[in-house]
Every structure is written in structure tokens, then in C-alpha cells.
Design an enzyme around this catalytic site. Structure first.
Site, PDB file in Angstrom:
ATOM      1  CG  HIS A 130      -0.293  -0.056   2.544  1.00 12.27           C
ATOM      2  ND1 HIS A 130       0.492   0.962   3.043  1.00 12.27           N
ATOM      3  CD2 HIS A 130      -0.319  -1.018   3.515  1.00 12.27           C
ATOM      4  CE1 HIS A 130       0.907   0.648   4.255  1.00 12.27           C
ATOM      5  NE2 HIS A 130       0.445  -0.551   4.561  1.00 12.27           N
ATOM      6  CB  CYS A 178       1.930  -3.759   4.904  1.00 11.14           C
ATOM      7  SG  CYS A 178       0.354  -4.386   5.499  1.00 11.14           S
TER       8      CYS A 178
END
Length: 474
Positions: free
Chosen positions: A153, A161
Site C-alpha cells: 500500500h 506490510c
């Protein structure tokens, strides 16, 4: 209006209608077409690069990612049917240590092979745009590994992430979107601790994750010699790459991650090329060990990494576990400014106990800173867990990024370097191209894989997802 344009128009209009119907619903994916961020065009510069490389805008893509080098590569199928490197993106932030994700809350970003479907594309991410990596896949599940909603992202903020800048994720998202409009059902996402070169394998030879890394290196080698997307299966709690049925078999082998491997073979042209590469790698590795190549320190609490392109522009920033060196293809000299907006609240890697910087003013100028492949028909069961986990100290348990993004990361300190892969023989391949044209600025070029799904992966596809609602139109 040609067929592809018509299909795209139908998908877009249907998505807009579905978005209106679902407004107010608590859904992960309302519509790709109803969100302006998710519909930004591929930049003209990237389209020009595609034209130079004989690629089509809507041809299949493949993504590779390397933690230690903090680089994400987008590969694209050219008109010969092989994959070639389109562009390399510096990663703004990743968290955890080198090694696979094992449990919820360990702050680890996943490693392995995953499949990204349209349903995993999230236009409503709290971190600009994102796509779900598909962790855990069937292999992870077979070992009892836990965790969910591990994303790639924007916002340069990570806790489990891979975080890019908003501008970068917008471009990567657009490339994935166009490949879906071109007919690709899913693109493969390969995540590695580092480039799987002899020097890196030698430096990390004492790491308890080495059995797992050797296993996924098999898939890395398959891609290196064929430039085709390796077909991925799982059995006996391990990965199997490019398996096909034996010559005397009438049915394709049925794979189950926890079950005994069925009878299968690997095509000779692939197996021979992979074996040759692995023999060369092993010989180089042995020389490096014999001459006393220093062993990389095991993590002592550093949390993740950041590409030097970004670290050089953050006050007090450092690369953490993302070393420069031979394995890193991007350099500061190639960037007159940061590739995207660095948020003022970015937390670069820092040493355990160090004060965490919370303000970052982007600078305008850079500051220099094997075993042989399995070809046998029947594999003996060895249902053991090849993944040795060495999780770093875990701060508060992270929250999943269902339709949102990921929480903020913590920090780190730098290590050693990586190295460039040696040239190897290319296996004969079975090309399969697609037509059209596209955009971007590459960093290093190489050839390409086959358009297949990762067998056994577990993508998150909601009832109202892009994929489930519009698969008939595709």
C-alpha cells in the site's frame, strides 16, 4: 469499437452501477471504476517505455519484491510471450526481519509466492490504494501460520506490510488494473528476503530460515531461466514449481499442501536449465564460503528497512535491514528527488531503544549515502516444517488492514550488502503474448513468465468484489 474496448466499457459502467447500489454497505471492494484514485491512467512515460520494450498496455504483469534491497520490480509480458523487467520501484518502508511471516502480530512482511486477483485490489484503502498479498497461501496454512490482510500500500507506513509512496502505489495499481482488463485472471507476487544470489546465500548461510529460502529459491531460479511465470503447487508442506503429469499419466496431478506429493515431472528443458544455474550458483557459493565471506548478523531488534533513496531524505533516517551494495539496482544518483511524497510522520528504521523520529521533511536533493530440481515422478513424503522462525521483538499486536491500511511501523539499523546474479542459460519457453501499448521508466531489463494462477493460494474475494461481479464480462 473493438471487443476489448467494449468489454472495458461494460465493466466500468457495471461497476459504477454496483457502486451506487452498495453505497453505505460495509464492503471491502465497492468498485474499481467508481474511485478516481483507482482509475488514474498509466503515466505516458511508462507507456513510452512499454512501446520501446515491445509490450502492450494490457499484457500480463508479474511482481517481484526484495526486502534487503528494498526494491519492488514490475515485470511485463512482451510480444514474444516472455516477461521483461518494466520498472523497479524503491520500497519506502517494510517491517519485521528477513524471513517469512509466521504468526499474527509478529510484524513480519510475508515471503513466498502469492496470487493477486481483482478482488484483492482495494481502492478504499486508508493508505491511498493497496492490494492484498493473499497471505496466508496453502503452504502457510499447512504450517499453521497465522495473519491476515497483509498489503502492499501507500503512505510509507508499515507494520507487517510493504509500503510505497502514494504516487508509486497509484502507478503499480494502474498496471495491475490494466492487466486485468487485458484478461489476466491473477498476477503472481513473489516476495524474497534478498536477491537469491550466491553472495547473499553465503552471507546468510547461518540463518535458521535458510531451508525455507532454499525452497523458494527453486521458484526464483525457474523464473530466472525461463522468464515465464512459474506454476506453483504445494504438497508435503513444501512448494513445487512447474510440475506436470508424467508421460504415462492420463490426468494432471492433484496437489494438496499437507498431503503426499502426487506423481509429477518437471519439463526437461526447464529442469536442465535450472540444474545448470544451480550448479553454477553452488560452485560460486562454495568459493565464497571457502574464502571466509563474513556471515551477516542475525537481527537484534531492528525493525524492517527503507530504501536508501528515501532514507537519505528523512532527518536521522537510515536503511535498517535494507542494505545497499551489489544487489541493489537503484542508486541515489538516479533520483534528483524522491519518487513520491514522504509523509511528515514517517518512522524510519531505528535501533532498539532509540528515539523514534516522527517528523520528516523531504529533502530536495539526494545525500549520497541448492539442490538439483525435483524431476522424479513420485516424491517421498517429508512432512516437516522447513521454515525456522526467528521473529523480532513484537510491539503491540498490529491491526489487520481489511478495507483500510496498516498501522504505523517501528524501526531499525543497517547491515551488509547483496550481489548481482550471474548469467545463466535460458530454458526454451512456450510464448503467449497479448496485443495493445503502454508507459514507464525502467531501471534494469531482463526477459519473462507464463500467465497462470498460483495453485493453492487463498485470495480474499468478497461477494461484491470486482472479480466476482464482472468475471462473466471478462
Amino acid at each position: 469499437m473493438n471487443y476489448r474496448t467494449l468489454v472495458r466499457a461494460l465493466i466500468a459502467s457495471a461497476a459504477l452501477a454496483a457502486g451506487a447500489l452498495l453505497a453505505g454497505c460495509d464492503s471491502d471492494e465497492i468498485s474499481l471504476a467508481a474511485h478516481a484514485k483507482a482509475n488514474q491512467p498509466v503515466p505516458p512515460k511508462l507507456i513510452a517505455t512499454m512501446t520501446e520494450k515491445d509490450m502492450d498496455l494490457q499484457s500480463p504483469i508479474l511482481v517481484r519484491l526484495f526486502k534487503q534491497e528494498a526494491e519492488l520490480e514490475v515485470w511485463k509480458q512482451d510480444r514474444s510471450g516472455r516477461f521483461a523487467l518494466l520498472k523497479t520501484y524503491p520500497i519506502c518502508r517494510w517491517s519485521g526481519d528477513l524471513g517469512p511471516k509466521v504468526r499474527e502480530g509478529d510484524r513480519q512482511a510475508p515471503e513466498g509466492f502469492y496470487s493477486i486477483t481483482p478482488g484483492q485490489m482495494n481502492p478504499q484503502s486508508a493508505y491511498y490504494l493497496s492490494f492484498n498479498t493473499g497471505y496466508p497461501n496453502a503452504y502457510d496454512q499447512a504450517l499453521g501460520h497465522t495473519g491476515s490482510q497483509l498489503m502492499v500500500h501507500g503512505d510509507c507506513s508499515s507494520r507487517g506490510c510493504y509500503a510505497m509512496t502514494d504516487e508509486q502505489i497509484m502507478e503499480i495499481y494502474a498496471l495491475g488494473r490494466e492487466s486485468f482488463f487485458g484478461g489476466q485472471k491473477a498476477f503472481q507476487f513473489q516476495a524474497y528476503p534478498f536477491r537469491m544470489t550466491p553472495i547473499n546465500m553465503a552471507k546468510h548461510r547461518n540463518n535458521p530460515n535458510m531451508p525455507f529460502w532454499k525452497m523458494i529459491k527453486e521458484g526464483y531460479d525457474h523464473f530466472e531461466v525461463t522468464r515465464q511465470e512459474p506454476k506453483v503447487n504445494f504438497c508435503e508442506k513444501k512448494y513445487v514449481f512447474d510440475a506436470v503429469k508424467p508421460p504415462d499419466a492420463q490426468h494432471d496431478p492433484a496437489f494438496q499442501a499437507s498431503a503426499k506429493c502426487p506423481a509429477y515431472v518437471i519439463p526437461d528443458e526447464i529442469a536442465d536449465a535450472v540444474r545448470e544455474k544451480q550448479e553454477q550458483d553452488q560452485a560460486e557459493y562454495a568459493k565464497l564460503v571457502a574464502k571466509g565471506t563474513p556471515v551477516a548478523k542475525l537481527n537484534t531488534g531492528i525493525d524492517g528497512g527503507m530504501n536508501q533513496v528515501f532514507a537519505a531524505r528523512v532527518p536521522g533516517g537510515n536503511t535498517g535491514l535494507s542494505e545497499g551494495g551489489e544487489g541493489q539496482s537503484l542508486s541515489l544518483s538516479g533520483f534528483s528527488r524522491a519518487p513520491g511524497t514522504i509523509p511528515s510522520t514517517v518512522n524510519p528504521p531505528h535501533a532498539p531503544g532509540a528515539d523514534e523520529p516522527v517528523v520528516a521533511a523531504p529533502a530536495s536533493a539526494p545525500t549520497p549515502a541448492p539442490a538439483a530440481p525435483t524431476r522424479v515422478a513420485s516424491a517421498a513424503p517429508t512432512a516437516q516444517d522447513t521454515t525456522a522462525a526467528t521473529p523480532p521483538p513484537a510491539p503491540p499486536k498490529p491491526k489487520a488492514e481489511a478495507k483500510r491500511g496498516e498501522p504505523r511501523p517501528e524501526a531499525a539499523t543497517p547491515k551488509a550488502g547483496a550481489s548481482k546474479p550471474t548469467e545463466t542459460k535460458q530454458a526454451a519457453t512456450r510464448p503467449q503474448a497479448k496485443p495493445s501499448v503502454s508507459d514507464s521508466a525502467p531501471v534494469a531489463e531482463a526477459p519473462a513468465p507464463k500467465d497462470t494462477l498460483v495453485a493453492g493460494s487463498q485470495p480474499i474475494v468478497q461477494t461484491n468484489s470486482f472479480d466476482s461481479r464482472f468475471s462473466a464480462a471478462k
